[in-house]
Design a protein around this motif. Sequence first.
Motif, PDB file in Angstrom:
ATOM      1  N   MET A  13       0.812  -1.217   0.000  1.00 47.07           N
ATOM      2  CA  MET A  13       0.000   0.000   0.000  1.00 47.07           C
ATOM      3  C   MET A  13       0.845   1.266   0.000  1.00 47.07           C
ATOM      4  O   MET A  13       1.804   1.377   0.761  1.00 47.07           O
ATOM      5  CB  MET A  13      -0.855   0.053   1.270  1.00 47.07           C
ATOM      6  CG  MET A  13      -1.934  -0.974   1.346  1.00 47.07           C
ATOM      7  SD  MET A  13      -2.933  -0.686   2.825  1.00 47.07           S
ATOM      8  CE  MET A  13      -1.751  -1.069   4.099  1.00 47.07           C
ATOM      9  N   HIS A  14       0.456   2.230  -0.814  1.00 48.72           N
ATOM     10  CA  HIS A  14       1.052   3.551  -0.633  1.00 48.72           C
ATOM     11  C   HIS A  14       0.312   4.229   0.521  1.00 48.72           C
ATOM     12  O   HIS A  14      -0.739   3.764   0.965  1.00 48.72           O
ATOM     13  CB  HIS A  14       1.049   4.363  -1.930  1.00 48.72           C
ATOM     14  CG  HIS A  14      -0.289   4.628  -2.519  1.00 48.72           C
ATOM     15  ND1 HIS A  14      -1.128   5.590  -2.029  1.00 48.72           N
ATOM     16  CD2 HIS A  14      -0.942   4.054  -3.543  1.00 48.72           C
ATOM     17  CE1 HIS A  14      -2.238   5.602  -2.737  1.00 48.72           C
ATOM     18  NE2 HIS A  14      -2.149   4.665  -3.654  1.00 48.72           N
ATOM     19  N   ASP A  15       0.873   5.314   1.025  1.00 47.53           N
ATOM     20  CA  ASP A  15       0.407   5.868   2.296  1.00 47.53           C
ATOM     21  C   ASP A  15      -1.063   6.301   2.279  1.00 47.53           C
ATOM     22  O   ASP A  15      -1.805   6.053   3.225  1.00 47.53           O
ATOM     23  CB  ASP A  15       1.301   7.039   2.720  1.00 47.53           C
ATOM     24  CG  ASP A  15       2.730   6.595   3.000  1.00 47.53           C
ATOM     25  OD1 ASP A  15       2.982   5.373   2.927  1.00 47.53           O
ATOM     26  OD2 ASP A  15       3.581   7.452   3.296  1.00 47.53           O
ATOM     27  N   GLN A  16      -1.473   6.946   1.183  1.00 44.94           N
ATOM     28  CA  GLN A  16      -2.866   7.416   1.115  1.00 44.94           C
ATOM     29  C   GLN A  16      -3.839   6.249   1.142  1.00 44.94           C
ATOM     30  O   GLN A  16      -4.924   6.338   1.704  1.00 44.94           O
ATOM     31  CB  GLN A  16      -3.092   8.261  -0.150  1.00 44.94           C
ATOM     32  CG  GLN A  16      -2.525   9.658  -0.063  1.00 44.94           C
ATOM     33  CD  GLN A  16      -3.000  10.421   1.169  1.00 44.94           C
ATOM     34  OE1 GLN A  16      -4.186  10.426   1.488  1.00 44.94           O
ATOM     35  NE2 GLN A  16      -2.069  11.039   1.885  1.00 44.94           N
ATOM     36  N   PHE A  50       4.999   3.835   9.059  1.00 43.56           N
ATOM     37  CA  PHE A  50       3.723   4.400   8.621  1.00 43.56           C
ATOM     38  C   PHE A  50       2.600   3.361   8.713  1.00 43.56           C
ATOM     39  O   PHE A  50       1.535   3.617   9.281  1.00 43.56           O
ATOM     40  CB  PHE A  50       3.831   4.943   7.192  1.00 43.56           C
ATOM     41  CG  PHE A  50       2.651   5.784   6.796  1.00 43.56           C
ATOM     42  CD1 PHE A  50       2.643   7.142   7.026  1.00 43.56           C
ATOM     43  CD2 PHE A  50       1.532   5.198   6.224  1.00 43.56           C
ATOM     44  CE1 PHE A  50       1.543   7.918   6.691  1.00 43.56           C
ATOM     45  CE2 PHE A  50       0.425   5.960   5.891  1.00 43.56           C
ATOM     46  CZ  PHE A  50       0.427   7.318   6.115  1.00 43.56           C
ATOM     47  N   ILE A  51       2.863   2.177   8.161  1.00 45.03           N
ATOM     48  CA  ILE A  51       1.854   1.118   8.202  1.00 45.03           C
ATOM     49  C   ILE A  51       1.649   0.652   9.645  1.00 45.03           C
ATOM     50  O   ILE A  51       0.528   0.367  10.063  1.00 45.03           O
ATOM     51  CB  ILE A  51       2.251  -0.044   7.266  1.00 45.03           C
ATOM     52  CG1 ILE A  51       2.258   0.459   5.819  1.00 45.03           C
ATOM     53  CG2 ILE A  51       1.280  -1.219   7.398  1.00 45.03           C
ATOM     54  CD1 ILE A  51       2.789  -0.520   4.818  1.00 45.03           C
TER      55      ILE A  51
ATOM     56  N   GLU B  13       4.084   9.317  -3.528  1.00 41.51           N
ATOM     57  CA  GLU B  13       3.927   8.154  -2.646  1.00 41.51           C
ATOM     58  C   GLU B  13       4.098   6.859  -3.426  1.00 41.51           C
ATOM     59  O   GLU B  13       4.616   5.875  -2.894  1.00 41.51           O
ATOM     60  CB  GLU B  13       2.554   8.177  -1.990  1.00 41.51           C
ATOM     61  CG  GLU B  13       2.455   9.233  -0.907  1.00 41.51           C
ATOM     62  CD  GLU B  13       1.183   9.100  -0.103  1.00 41.51           C
ATOM     63  OE1 GLU B  13       0.347   8.246  -0.443  1.00 41.51           O
ATOM     64  OE2 GLU B  13       1.034   9.858   0.860  1.00 41.51           O
ATOM     65  N   HIS B  14       3.652   6.879  -4.682  1.00 41.64           N
ATOM     66  CA  HIS B  14       3.810   5.671  -5.489  1.00 41.64           C
ATOM     67  C   HIS B  14       5.293   5.359  -5.705  1.00 41.64           C
ATOM     68  O   HIS B  14       5.689   4.192  -5.752  1.00 41.64           O
ATOM     69  CB  HIS B  14       3.083   5.835  -6.828  1.00 41.64           C
ATOM     70  CG  HIS B  14       3.085   4.585  -7.656  1.00 41.64           C
ATOM     71  ND1 HIS B  14       2.532   3.403  -7.216  1.00 41.64           N
ATOM     72  CD2 HIS B  14       3.625   4.319  -8.874  1.00 41.64           C
ATOM     73  CE1 HIS B  14       2.709   2.469  -8.131  1.00 41.64           C
ATOM     74  NE2 HIS B  14       3.366   2.996  -9.145  1.00 41.64           N
ATOM     75  N   VAL B  17       6.604   3.158  -3.007  1.00 42.76           N
ATOM     76  CA  VAL B  17       6.264   1.747  -3.236  1.00 42.76           C
ATOM     77  C   VAL B  17       7.228   1.145  -4.259  1.00 42.76           C
ATOM     78  O   VAL B  17       7.762   0.043  -4.068  1.00 42.76           O
ATOM     79  CB  VAL B  17       4.798   1.607  -3.728  1.00 42.76           C
ATOM     80  CG1 VAL B  17       4.492   0.160  -4.090  1.00 42.76           C
ATOM     81  CG2 VAL B  17       3.823   2.101  -2.665  1.00 42.76           C
ATOM     82  N   ARG B  20      10.638   0.537  -2.720  1.00 38.48           N
ATOM     83  CA  ARG B  20      10.613  -0.686  -1.893  1.00 38.48           C
ATOM     84  C   ARG B  20      10.759  -1.916  -2.776  1.00 38.48           C
ATOM     85  O   ARG B  20      11.528  -2.838  -2.469  1.00 38.48           O
ATOM     86  CB  ARG B  20       9.281  -0.794  -1.136  1.00 38.48           C
ATOM     87  CG  ARG B  20       9.101   0.182  -0.020  1.00 38.48           C
ATOM     88  CD  ARG B  20       8.077  -0.298   0.991  1.00 38.48           C
ATOM     89  NE  ARG B  20       6.690  -0.290   0.560  1.00 38.48           N
ATOM     90  CZ  ARG B  20       5.782   0.618   0.979  1.00 38.48           C
ATOM     91  NH1 ARG B  20       6.118   1.584   1.797  1.00 38.48           N
ATOM     92  NH2 ARG B  20       4.536   0.528   0.587  1.00 38.48           N
ATOM     93  N   ARG B  49      10.442   7.916   2.360  1.00 40.14           N
ATOM     94  CA  ARG B  49       9.337   8.759   2.821  1.00 40.14           C
ATOM     95  C   ARG B  49       9.868  10.072   3.399  1.00 40.14           C
ATOM     96  O   ARG B  49       9.325  11.139   3.146  1.00 40.14           O
ATOM     97  CB  ARG B  49       8.484   8.016   3.844  1.00 40.14           C
ATOM     98  CG  ARG B  49       7.255   8.836   4.263  1.00 40.14           C
ATOM     99  CD  ARG B  49       6.379   8.133   5.265  1.00 40.14           C
ATOM    100  NE  ARG B  49       5.722   6.970   4.721  1.00 40.14           N
ATOM    101  CZ  ARG B  49       6.091   5.722   4.971  1.00 40.14           C
ATOM    102  NH1 ARG B  49       7.115   5.480   5.761  1.00 40.14           N
ATOM    103  NH2 ARG B  49       5.452   4.716   4.435  1.00 40.14           N
ATOM    104  N   LEU B 101       5.943   8.556  13.561  1.00 40.19           N
ATOM    105  CA  LEU B 101       6.167   8.050  14.908  1.00 40.19           C
ATOM    106  C   LEU B 101       7.530   8.478  15.421  1.00 40.19           C
ATOM    107  O   LEU B 101       7.912   8.148  16.532  1.00 40.19           O
ATOM    108  CB  LEU B 101       6.111   6.527  14.906  1.00 40.19           C
ATOM    109  CG  LEU B 101       4.729   5.902  14.793  1.00 40.19           C
ATOM    110  CD1 LEU B 101       4.847   4.441  14.440  1.00 40.19           C
ATOM    111  CD2 LEU B 101       3.970   6.058  16.096  1.00 40.19           C
TER     112      LEU B 101
END
Lengths: 118, 133
Positions: A13-16, A50-51, B13-14, B17, B20, B49, B101
């Motif tokens: 999953m991307h963050d959104q 994040f996840i 954001e993509h 992914v 990764r 990120r 976090l």
Amino acid sequence: MGEFLLVTIQVDMHDQLALRLQDDLSTAIQKNASKGVLVDISTLEMVDSFIGRMVSDISGISKILGADTVLVGMQPAVAITLVELGLSLPGVATALNVERGMALLRQKIDADGADVGH
Amino acid sequence: MSVTNGEAPLRSEHDIVLARQLVRKLTQELGFSLVDQTKMVTAASELARNALIYGRGGTMIWEKTADSERRGLKLLFADEGPGIPDLNLAMTDGWTSGHGLGMGLTGAKRLVNDFNIDTKVGGGTRVTIVRWK
């Protein structure tokens, strides 16, 4: 599943998308008056901060909405990495697989029911 | 011969992914164990990120590296963002300037063998990590 919701996360999953899942799940808990949520992450090959936070938040949000959450199926490599990263997911109930997760949810709900009686 | 270096953009954001997935593929090619693959992929996700959110986008530069006895993967996360004014604070567990976090930098450091950060206020941030097989 009845009073339980089963969420299976099957994509990287991307963050959104993770945030949208949180929204959709909260809505579904309310709509179905769910008592428990099982989040199956057995196909996830990585959980980053994040996840991790998303999972923690889902657990907290569902608690407020009256549902218990159990996270199931975390791969050992993911668990090792998560702890080394510094995340121990406090307050998040976990179980090895869906079957044990269901059993844990039933226990929790029975215990909650008993509390109400006092 | 397989490609030994390259770069990937970190603009959305993509892209995180995709970064990764690229790191997973590279660590597999290098024969990393599943746990070591996962650690490197997770560290890359945190730093990618950071580059996107705090650095307003950047680049991941990768290189398959080796010393006399072992092979490894080296990743450089470079951004042209505002830089980190107080690095000691940023390297404290649980401290965050954003919505995370506060585990990004310190967590990533724990997941790799070598970690180096070079940052300058107004001059961007460059984080280099290496994980050996």
